[in-house]
Design a protein around this motif. Structure first.
Motif, PDB file in Angstrom:
ATOM      1  N   ALA A 118      -6.959  12.201  17.831  1.00 10.84           N
ATOM      2  CA  ALA A 118      -5.746  11.374  17.930  1.00 10.84           C
ATOM      3  C   ALA A 118      -6.020  10.090  18.706  1.00 10.84           C
ATOM      4  CB  ALA A 118      -4.623  12.180  18.586  1.00 10.84           C
ATOM      5  N   VAL A 119      -6.810  10.171  19.764  1.00 10.12           N
ATOM      6  CA  VAL A 119      -7.196   8.974  20.514  1.00 10.12           C
ATOM      7  C   VAL A 119      -7.962   8.023  19.593  1.00 10.12           C
ATOM      8  CG1 VAL A 119      -8.729   8.118  22.342  1.00 10.12           C
ATOM      9  CG2 VAL A 119      -7.168  10.013  22.810  1.00 10.12           C
ATOM     10  N   ASP A 120      -8.905   8.568  18.837  1.00  5.87           N
ATOM     11  CA  ASP A 120      -9.687   7.745  17.897  1.00  5.87           C
ATOM     12  C   ASP A 120      -8.801   7.045  16.864  1.00  5.87           C
ATOM     13  OD1 ASP A 120     -12.034   8.484  19.163  1.00  5.87           O
ATOM     14  OD2 ASP A 120     -12.626   9.933  17.615  1.00  5.87           O
ATOM     15  N   HIS A 121      -7.654   7.634  16.575  1.00  3.68           N
ATOM     16  CA  HIS A 121      -6.721   7.055  15.601  1.00  3.68           C
ATOM     17  C   HIS A 121      -5.592   6.269  16.273  1.00  3.68           C
ATOM     18  CE1 HIS A 121      -8.911   9.682  12.910  1.00  3.68           C
ATOM     19  NE2 HIS A 121      -8.430   8.959  11.930  1.00  3.68           N
ATOM     20  N   GLY A 122      -5.727   6.016  17.571  1.00  5.90           N
ATOM     21  CA  GLY A 122      -4.796   5.138  18.275  1.00  5.90           C
ATOM     22  C   GLY A 122      -3.492   5.759  18.730  1.00  5.90           C
ATOM     23  N   ALA A 123      -3.366   7.076  18.698  1.00  9.07           N
ATOM     24  CA  ALA A 123      -2.123   7.718  19.152  1.00  9.07           C
ATOM     25  C   ALA A 123      -2.039   7.681  20.673  1.00  9.07           C
ATOM     26  CB  ALA A 123      -2.053   9.149  18.650  1.00  9.07           C
ATOM     27  N   PRO A 124      -0.917   7.214  21.226  1.00  9.32           N
ATOM     28  CA  PRO A 124      -0.779   7.170  22.681  1.00  9.32           C
ATOM     29  C   PRO A 124      -0.436   8.521  23.301  1.00  9.32           C
ATOM     30  CG  PRO A 124       1.199   6.324  21.648  1.00  9.32           C
ATOM     31  CD  PRO A 124       0.216   6.606  20.534  1.00  9.32           C
ATOM     32  N   GLY A 125      -0.043   9.472  22.468  1.00  9.63           N
ATOM     33  CA  GLY A 125       0.308  10.794  22.972  1.00  9.63           C
ATOM     34  C   GLY A 125       0.434  11.772  21.824  1.00  9.63           C
ATOM     35  N   MET A 126       0.501  13.056  22.193  1.00 13.04           N
ATOM     36  CA  MET A 126       0.693  14.098  21.188  1.00 13.04           C
ATOM     37  C   MET A 126       1.749  15.062  21.691  1.00 13.04           C
ATOM     38  SD  MET A 126      -2.822  16.282  21.510  1.00 13.04           S
ATOM     39  CE  MET A 126      -3.279  17.134  22.997  1.00 13.04           C
ATOM     40  N   HIS A 127       2.322  15.820  20.748  1.00 11.27           N
ATOM     41  CA  HIS A 127       3.364  16.751  21.150  1.00 11.27           C
ATOM     42  C   HIS A 127       3.366  18.012  20.299  1.00 11.27           C
ATOM     43  CE1 HIS A 127       5.607  15.013  17.721  1.00 11.27           C
ATOM     44  NE2 HIS A 127       6.288  16.149  17.734  1.00 11.27           N
ATOM     45  N   VAL A 128       4.040  19.011  20.836  1.00  9.21           N
ATOM     46  CA  VAL A 128       4.375  20.228  20.108  1.00  9.21           C
ATOM     47  C   VAL A 128       5.854  20.481  20.344  1.00  9.21           C
ATOM     48  CG1 VAL A 128       2.075  21.246  20.291  1.00  9.21           C
ATOM     49  CG2 VAL A 128       3.780  21.765  22.018  1.00  9.21           C
TER      50      VAL A 128
END
Length: 187
Positions: A129-139
């Motif tokens: 996700a970092v490699d794809h530019g996402a600033p955060g992740m969630h569930v």
């Protein structure tokens, strides 16, 4: 234990069945009125991710080559993707999901829980996700679910909660900074 991207390998029919077995055995829903309802449930929580977001899926394989866990997800904000309009929690959490757009579903075979497999899968997805530019992740999970403590150990914090029907849903988010991509605890 080997973690690999879903698209990095060709899977045997037995391995694909193993993913489904892990999915259904890990689900809170264990009974279905008929085969069509069961198929719709699979499509909602697993199938559409493997069809449209397979590049963001990861698989855990043991030394014998057996699949012992998987993670499916999406990088873009689900609240802005019409494919996920059928999920009531997506719109309920739309105000916070833009800060944590990458979304995941993870399941590990029961005998392998508590051995770090889930944390490794989350670490792989976080780096992706970092490699794809996402600033955060969630569930999103039920507030009473046993998995809440696992997600907390993996660096997720409660960002929001809503009542949906008779259930209280939690939005657990984790900021993604390149220095924080690995999980801090084993499941």
């Amino acid at each position: 234990m080997n973690i690999c991207g879903y698209l990095e390998r060709s899977w045997t029919p037995q391995q694909l069945v193993a993913i489904d077995q892990i999915f259904f055995s890990s689900s809170a829903t264990q009974t279905f009125a008929n085969a069509a309802e069961r198929a719709a449930f699979r499509e909602r929580w697993l199938g559409r991710y493997l069809q449209f977001d397979a590049a963001h899926a990861f698989v855990a394989i043991d030394a014998a080559g057996s699949i012992v866990g998987y993670l499916v997800g999406a990088i873009e904000d689900l609240a802005r993707n019409p494919r996920f309009a059928d999920l009531s929690t997506v719109q309920a959490f739309a105000a916070v999901s833009a800060r944590y757009p990458a979304h995941l579903h993870i399941n590990v075979a029961a005998p392998m829980r508590g051995h770090g497999v889930g944390a490794e899968l989350i670490g792989a997805f976080a780096a992706h996700a970092v490699d794809h530019g996402a600033p955060g992740m969630h569930v999103v999970t039920n507030a009473a679910s046993r998995n809440v403590h696992f997600y907390h150990r993996c660096g997720f914090v409660e960002v929001d909660r809503v009542t949906v029907g008779t259930n209280e849903a939690l939005f657990l988010g984790r900021r993604l900074l390149s220095a924080q991509i690995t999980s801090s605890a084993a499941d």
